[in-house]
Design a protein around this motif. Structure first.
Motif, PDB file in Angstrom:
ATOM      1  N   GLY A  57       0.823  -1.213   0.000  1.00  0.00           N
ATOM      2  CA  GLY A  57       0.000   0.000   0.000  1.00  0.00           C
ATOM      3  C   GLY A  57       0.855   1.260   0.000  1.00  0.00           C
ATOM      4  O   GLY A  57       0.523   2.252  -0.659  1.00  0.00           O
ATOM      5  N   LEU A  58       1.980   1.208   0.726  1.00  0.00           N
ATOM      6  CA  LEU A  58       2.832   2.405   0.813  1.00  0.00           C
ATOM      7  C   LEU A  58       3.491   2.697  -0.532  1.00  0.00           C
ATOM      8  O   LEU A  58       3.511   3.848  -0.992  1.00  0.00           O
ATOM      9  CB  LEU A  58       3.891   2.225   1.910  1.00  0.00           C
ATOM     10  N   VAL A  59       4.010   1.661  -1.174  1.00  0.00           N
ATOM     11  CA  VAL A  59       4.694   1.940  -2.452  1.00  0.00           C
ATOM     12  C   VAL A  59       3.655   2.223  -3.544  1.00  0.00           C
ATOM     13  O   VAL A  59       3.895   3.055  -4.440  1.00  0.00           O
ATOM     14  CB  VAL A  59       5.703   0.827  -2.833  1.00  0.00           C
ATOM     15  N   ALA A  60       2.488   1.601  -3.440  1.00  0.00           N
ATOM     16  CA  ALA A  60       1.416   1.920  -4.416  1.00  0.00           C
ATOM     17  C   ALA A  60       1.052   3.399  -4.291  1.00  0.00           C
ATOM     18  O   ALA A  60       0.928   4.120  -5.288  1.00  0.00           O
ATOM     19  CB  ALA A  60       0.199   1.026  -4.179  1.00  0.00           C
ATOM     20  N   ALA A  61       0.900   3.851  -3.046  1.00  0.00           N
ATOM     21  CA  ALA A  61       0.538   5.257  -2.836  1.00  0.00           C
ATOM     22  C   ALA A  61       1.628   6.173  -3.392  1.00  0.00           C
ATOM     23  O   ALA A  61       1.339   7.191  -4.033  1.00  0.00           O
ATOM     24  CB  ALA A  61       0.315   5.524  -1.349  1.00  0.00           C
ATOM     25  N   TYR A  76     -12.779  -5.269 -14.780  1.00  0.00           N
ATOM     26  CA  TYR A  76     -12.823  -4.017 -14.022  1.00  0.00           C
ATOM     27  C   TYR A  76     -11.592  -3.129 -14.232  1.00  0.00           C
ATOM     28  O   TYR A  76     -11.471  -2.072 -13.601  1.00  0.00           O
ATOM     29  CB  TYR A  76     -12.980  -4.323 -12.523  1.00  0.00           C
ATOM     30  N   ALA A  77     -10.673  -3.583 -15.108  1.00  0.00           N
ATOM     31  CA  ALA A  77      -9.422  -2.831 -15.309  1.00  0.00           C
ATOM     32  C   ALA A  77      -9.701  -1.518 -16.036  1.00  0.00           C
ATOM     33  O   ALA A  77     -10.591  -1.459 -16.875  1.00  0.00           O
ATOM     34  CB  ALA A  77      -8.447  -3.673 -16.127  1.00  0.00           C
ATOM     35  N   PRO A  78      -8.930  -0.490 -15.764  1.00  0.00           N
ATOM     36  CA  PRO A  78      -7.849  -0.421 -14.776  1.00  0.00           C
ATOM     37  C   PRO A  78      -8.305   0.074 -13.406  1.00  0.00           C
ATOM     38  O   PRO A  78      -7.467   0.318 -12.554  1.00  0.00           O
ATOM     39  CB  PRO A  78      -6.908   0.617 -15.411  1.00  0.00           C
ATOM     40  N   ASN A  79      -9.637   0.220 -13.247  1.00  0.00           N
ATOM     41  CA  ASN A  79     -10.085   0.918 -12.029  1.00  0.00           C
ATOM     42  C   ASN A  79     -10.117   0.055 -10.780  1.00  0.00           C
ATOM     43  O   ASN A  79     -10.363   0.557  -9.686  1.00  0.00           O
ATOM     44  CB  ASN A  79     -11.467   1.551 -12.262  1.00  0.00           C
ATOM     45  N   LEU A  80      -9.911  -1.235 -10.965  1.00  0.00           N
ATOM     46  CA  LEU A  80      -9.697  -2.103  -9.801  1.00  0.00           C
ATOM     47  C   LEU A  80      -8.395  -2.849 -10.060  1.00  0.00           C
ATOM     48  O   LEU A  80      -8.198  -3.401 -11.154  1.00  0.00           O
ATOM     49  CB  LEU A  80     -10.847  -3.092  -9.628  1.00  0.00           C
ATOM     50  N   ALA A  81      -7.515  -2.845  -9.080  1.00  0.00           N
ATOM     51  CA  ALA A  81      -6.213  -3.499  -9.272  1.00  0.00           C
ATOM     52  C   ALA A  81      -5.750  -4.090  -7.947  1.00  0.00           C
ATOM     53  O   ALA A  81      -6.174  -3.650  -6.876  1.00  0.00           O
ATOM     54  CB  ALA A  81      -5.192  -2.482  -9.787  1.00  0.00           C
ATOM     55  N   PHE A  82      -4.898  -5.093  -8.064  1.00  0.00           N
ATOM     56  CA  PHE A  82      -4.306  -5.747  -6.892  1.00  0.00           C
ATOM     57  C   PHE A  82      -2.798  -5.551  -6.941  1.00  0.00           C
ATOM     58  O   PHE A  82      -2.184  -5.785  -7.987  1.00  0.00           O
ATOM     59  CB  PHE A  82      -4.602  -7.249  -6.911  1.00  0.00           C
ATOM     60  N   VAL A  83      -2.213  -5.161  -5.829  1.00  0.00           N
ATOM     61  CA  VAL A  83      -0.747  -5.097  -5.760  1.00  0.00           C
ATOM     62  C   VAL A  83      -0.293  -6.036  -4.637  1.00  0.00           C
ATOM     63  O   VAL A  83      -0.806  -5.952  -3.515  1.00  0.00           O
ATOM     64  CB  VAL A  83      -0.264  -3.650  -5.494  1.00  0.00           C
ATOM     65  N   GLY A  84       0.624  -6.939  -4.973  1.00  0.00           N
ATOM     66  CA  GLY A  84       1.181  -7.818  -3.940  1.00  0.00           C
ATOM     67  C   GLY A  84       0.677  -9.235  -3.971  1.00  0.00           C
ATOM     68  O   GLY A  84       0.915  -9.990  -3.035  1.00  0.00           O
ATOM     69  N   VAL A  85      -0.015  -9.630  -5.039  1.00  0.00           N
ATOM     70  CA  VAL A  85      -0.539 -11.005  -5.093  1.00  0.00           C
ATOM     71  C   VAL A  85       0.570 -12.046  -5.306  1.00  0.00           C
ATOM     72  O   VAL A  85       0.595 -13.067  -4.625  1.00  0.00           O
ATOM     73  CB  VAL A  85      -1.657 -11.113  -6.170  1.00  0.00           C
ATOM     74  N   PRO A  86       1.532 -11.836  -6.205  1.00  0.00           N
ATOM     75  CA  PRO A  86       2.540 -12.891  -6.443  1.00  0.00           C
ATOM     76  C   PRO A  86       3.465 -13.142  -5.254  1.00  0.00           C
ATOM     77  O   PRO A  86       3.739 -12.246  -4.460  1.00  0.00           O
ATOM     78  CB  PRO A  86       3.354 -12.343  -7.625  1.00  0.00           C
ATOM     79  N   SER A  87       3.938 -14.371  -5.166  1.00  0.00           N
ATOM     80  CA  SER A  87       4.925 -14.719  -4.134  1.00  0.00           C
ATOM     81  C   SER A  87       6.114 -15.407  -4.789  1.00  0.00           C
ATOM     82  O   SER A  87       6.094 -15.696  -5.977  1.00  0.00           O
ATOM     83  CB  SER A  87       4.303 -15.627  -3.079  1.00  0.00           C
ATOM     84  N   LYS A  88       7.137 -15.703  -3.986  1.00  0.00           N
ATOM     85  CA  LYS A  88       8.390 -16.307  -4.454  1.00  0.00           C
ATOM     86  C   LYS A  88       9.017 -15.510  -5.589  1.00  0.00           C
ATOM     87  O   LYS A  88       9.270 -15.996  -6.693  1.00  0.00           O
ATOM     88  CB  LYS A  88       8.198 -17.768  -4.887  1.00  0.00           C
ATOM     89  N   THR A  89       9.227 -14.251  -5.294  1.00  0.00           N
ATOM     90  CA  THR A  89       9.929 -13.353  -6.205  1.00  0.00           C
ATOM     91  C   THR A  89      10.587 -12.292  -5.327  1.00  0.00           C
ATOM     92  O   THR A  89      10.492 -12.363  -4.104  1.00  0.00           O
ATOM     93  CB  THR A  89       8.964 -12.732  -7.228  1.00  0.00           C
ATOM     94  N   LEU A  90      11.231 -11.332  -5.940  1.00  0.00           N
ATOM     95  CA  LEU A  90      11.756 -10.197  -5.180  1.00  0.00           C
ATOM     96  C   LEU A  90      10.557  -9.326  -4.814  1.00  0.00           C
ATOM     97  O   LEU A  90      10.144  -8.468  -5.590  1.00  0.00           O
ATOM     98  CB  LEU A  90      12.696  -9.389  -6.063  1.00  0.00           C
ATOM     99  N   VAL A  91       9.992  -9.575  -3.636  1.00  0.00           N
ATOM    100  CA  VAL A  91       8.677  -9.007  -3.318  1.00  0.00           C
ATOM    101  C   VAL A  91       8.661  -7.482  -3.442  1.00  0.00           C
ATOM    102  O   VAL A  91       7.813  -6.913  -4.132  1.00  0.00           O
ATOM    103  CB  VAL A  91       8.213  -9.438  -1.908  1.00  0.00           C
ATOM    104  N   PHE A  92       9.612  -6.806  -2.791  1.00  0.00           N
ATOM    105  CA  PHE A  92       9.536  -5.341  -2.773  1.00  0.00           C
ATOM    106  C   PHE A  92       9.655  -4.766  -4.184  1.00  0.00           C
ATOM    107  O   PHE A  92       8.972  -3.807  -4.541  1.00  0.00           O
ATOM    108  CB  PHE A  92      10.610  -4.757  -1.846  1.00  0.00           C
ATOM    109  N   GLN A  93      10.513  -5.359  -4.986  1.00  0.00           N
ATOM    110  CA  GLN A  93      10.677  -4.846  -6.355  1.00  0.00           C
ATOM    111  C   GLN A  93       9.424  -5.123  -7.195  1.00  0.00           C
ATOM    112  O   GLN A  93       9.012  -4.304  -8.012  1.00  0.00           O
ATOM    113  CB  GLN A  93      11.915  -5.467  -6.994  1.00  0.00           C
ATOM    114  N   ALA A  94       8.811  -6.293  -6.970  1.00  0.00           N
ATOM    115  CA  ALA A  94       7.570  -6.603  -7.690  1.00  0.00           C
ATOM    116  C   ALA A  94       6.461  -5.639  -7.268  1.00  0.00           C
ATOM    117  O   ALA A  94       5.708  -5.125  -8.107  1.00  0.00           O
ATOM    118  CB  ALA A  94       7.154  -8.052  -7.427  1.00  0.00           C
ATOM    119  N   LEU A  95       6.389  -5.345  -5.962  1.00  0.00           N
ATOM    120  CA  LEU A  95       5.355  -4.406  -5.483  1.00  0.00           C
ATOM    121  C   LEU A  95       5.509  -3.060  -6.187  1.00  0.00           C
ATOM    122  O   LEU A  95       4.529  -2.426  -6.598  1.00  0.00           O
ATOM    123  CB  LEU A  95       5.481  -4.181  -3.974  1.00  0.00           C
TER     124      LEU A  95
END
Ligand code: FAD
Length: 441
Positions: free
Chosen positions: A15-19, A311-330
């Motif tokens: 949420g912080l990096v999205a903002a 619903y794109a682009p007005n609804l989006a999810f950030v942070g769904v994937p795992s097993k990656t460089l999480v912060f960079q993916a976010l």
């Protein structure tokens, strides 16, 4: 460029990096955070759920966080910063280690929120109860119903909503044959905080992800015996040399009639506790949308793990994937959402996005990968990172960061915790491969 009013649900790292990315793109942002502080997972909470299996995140007093007291990052700090705001090269809470404790990451996120101007946009103790479109079709505004500290519920309209509510809270507990015959304790790692309650016990730890490995190792210092039950462990069955009292088994086959835990390779042990380190389930209790489901831990359909095509682009999810460089993916996902909302990045039409999602499902099926792994990116995580980068005109992942991440995985999988303190030294002397252990998660 279009300037949108955007609601962000959750003030964890996502949420912080999205903002920040939304603000940088010129959008107006309100971040809703149900707890009393930002930081999400990284705000260590010593409490545990009343139910040790943590099956109901909606229960009164349910705990969001899943960190244990001793937790240190499983990635070096160089892999956990944001562009223009690295975690490496600066100390935030007095812990300069390459793999710092959780307080350091939380202080980093606090400083990031302050210095990026995001902190002022965060509404604390504001729980989102419902997100719904105000009309049909793309371009519609969205209503966000939320409950504030005074328990009053309000509804506000936004052009777009970005979901950043995390996915490490609702425990995933495997069904074990004969579990009704089990007379001991069961717990999920979501509720593990300290090793002391396991003193002199015989404990079966289920799962060999980063948490399972950390917790098994920590418990082994006080427990009588620790038995790890894991898939993909065939080549390492038996006593683990590094430890006095830790054994590796195949996955649990069943609970025998005599109450002992039987493993797939044929051995059985009497145990006091089964501790599940088996991961988490996606859960969005505030979303009930036509055509968007969580089925067998697959959130879908999601184009690029971010946009529900309808619903794109007005609804989006950030942070769904795992097993990656999480912060960079976010960060990349956030940039993509911000650019798609402003019109700087064009998304394909709904049908083409749906076709891409179907193609992902087809490839997974052909490769024999279970649906529940849809958002588990490893081993193809670099392809995803580079694909995201292409969407927003960012450079591809540096080979050095790629290698560092793979090396960290090998070190985690080696079960030898010393890698955290030997990282730089090993790099200098022998490349620091943590032996030749195959990564097999
Ligand atoms: P969260 O941090 O969970 O944040 C979600 C936020 O949303 C929370 O603050 C929550 O209160 C809020 N929220 C939820 N629902 C609502 C609602 N309805 N209304 C308002 N607010 C809401 N990653 C790494 O990169 N390195 C590591 O070493 C590492 N170690 C980890 C160890 C453990 C034990 C766990 C569980 C995870 C670890 N991770 C690690 C992954 C970690 O999850 C990510 O680093 C990252 O913190 C995820 O951030 P997030 O914002 O997506 O979710």
């Amino acid at each position: 460029m279009r300037r949108a009013e955007v609601a962000v649900v959750g003030a964890g790292a996502a949420g912080l990096v999205a903002a920040r990315e939304l603000l940088r793109e010129g959008h107006a942002v309100a971040v809703f955070e149900k707890s009393g502080r930002a930081g999400g997972t990284w705000a260590y909470d010593p409490r545990a759920d009343a139910d040790p299996l943590g099956r109901d995140p909606g229960a009164p007093g349910a705990v969001h966080g899943s960190l244990y007291a001793s937790l240190r990052t499983n990635l070096p700090r160089e892999l956990m910063g944001f562009s223009g705001f690295p975690l490496a090269g600066r100390v935030f809470a007095g812990d300069p280690r390459t793999f710092p404790g959780h307080r350091e990451v939380l202080a980093f996120l606090d400083a990031f929120a302050e210095e990026s101007g995001v902190a002022a946009r965060v509404r604390l103790r504001a729980e989102v109860l419902r997100v719904r479109p105000l009309g049909e079709g793309p371009g519609e505004r969205w209503a966000v119903a939320w409950r504030g500290e005074d328990r009053a519920v309000a509804e506000e309209a936004f052009d777009a909503v970005v979901i950043c509510s995390g996915h490490c809270t609702l425990s995933l507990v495997p069904k074990i044959r004969g579990i009704d015959k089990w007379g001991g304790k069961q717990m999920h790692s979501h509720n593990y905080r300290v090793p002391e309650p396991f003193r002199d016990q015989s404990v079966v730890v289920v799962g060999l992800g980063a948490s399972g490995i950390d917790i098994a190792r920590e418990i082994s210092h006080v427990a009588k015996e620790v038995h790890i039950a894991a898939r993909y462990s065939e080549d390492r069955l038996g006593k683990i040399e590094l430890y006095q009292n830790v054994w590796m088994h195949a996955e649990i086959d069943c609970i025998q009639d005599d109450g002992r835990v039987r493993f797939a390779e044929g051995s059985a042990v009497a145990a006091d506790t089964i501790l599940y380190c088996t991961g988490y389930r996606y859960h969005f209790p505030f979303l009930d949308l036509d055509g968007l489901t969580v089925d067998d831990n697959c959130v879908g359909p999601l184009y690029g793990h971010v946009f529900p095509p309808k619903y794109a682009p007005n609804l989006a999810f950030v942070g769904v994937p795992s097993k990656t460089l999480v912060f960079q993916a976010l960060q990349l996902e956030s940039k993509w959402v911000a650019a798609a909302l402003s019109g700087r990045a064009a998304l394909p039409g709904e049908e083409r996005m749906m076709a891409a999602v179907r193609e992902l499902y087809r490839r997974m099926e052909a490769a024999g990968r279970p649906k529940r792994h849809t958002h588990v990116l490893w081993p193809e995580w670099v392809e995803y990172m580079n694909w995201l980068a292409d969407q927003v005109g960012e450079p591809h992942l540096e080979p050095r960061r790629h290698e560092m991440y793979e090396r960290a995985l090998r070190c985690i999988w080696s079960l030898d915790d010393r890698y955290r303190d030997r990282w730089e030294e090993d790099e200098e002397h022998d490349g620091g491969d943590c032996g030749t252990v195959e990564v097999n998660m």
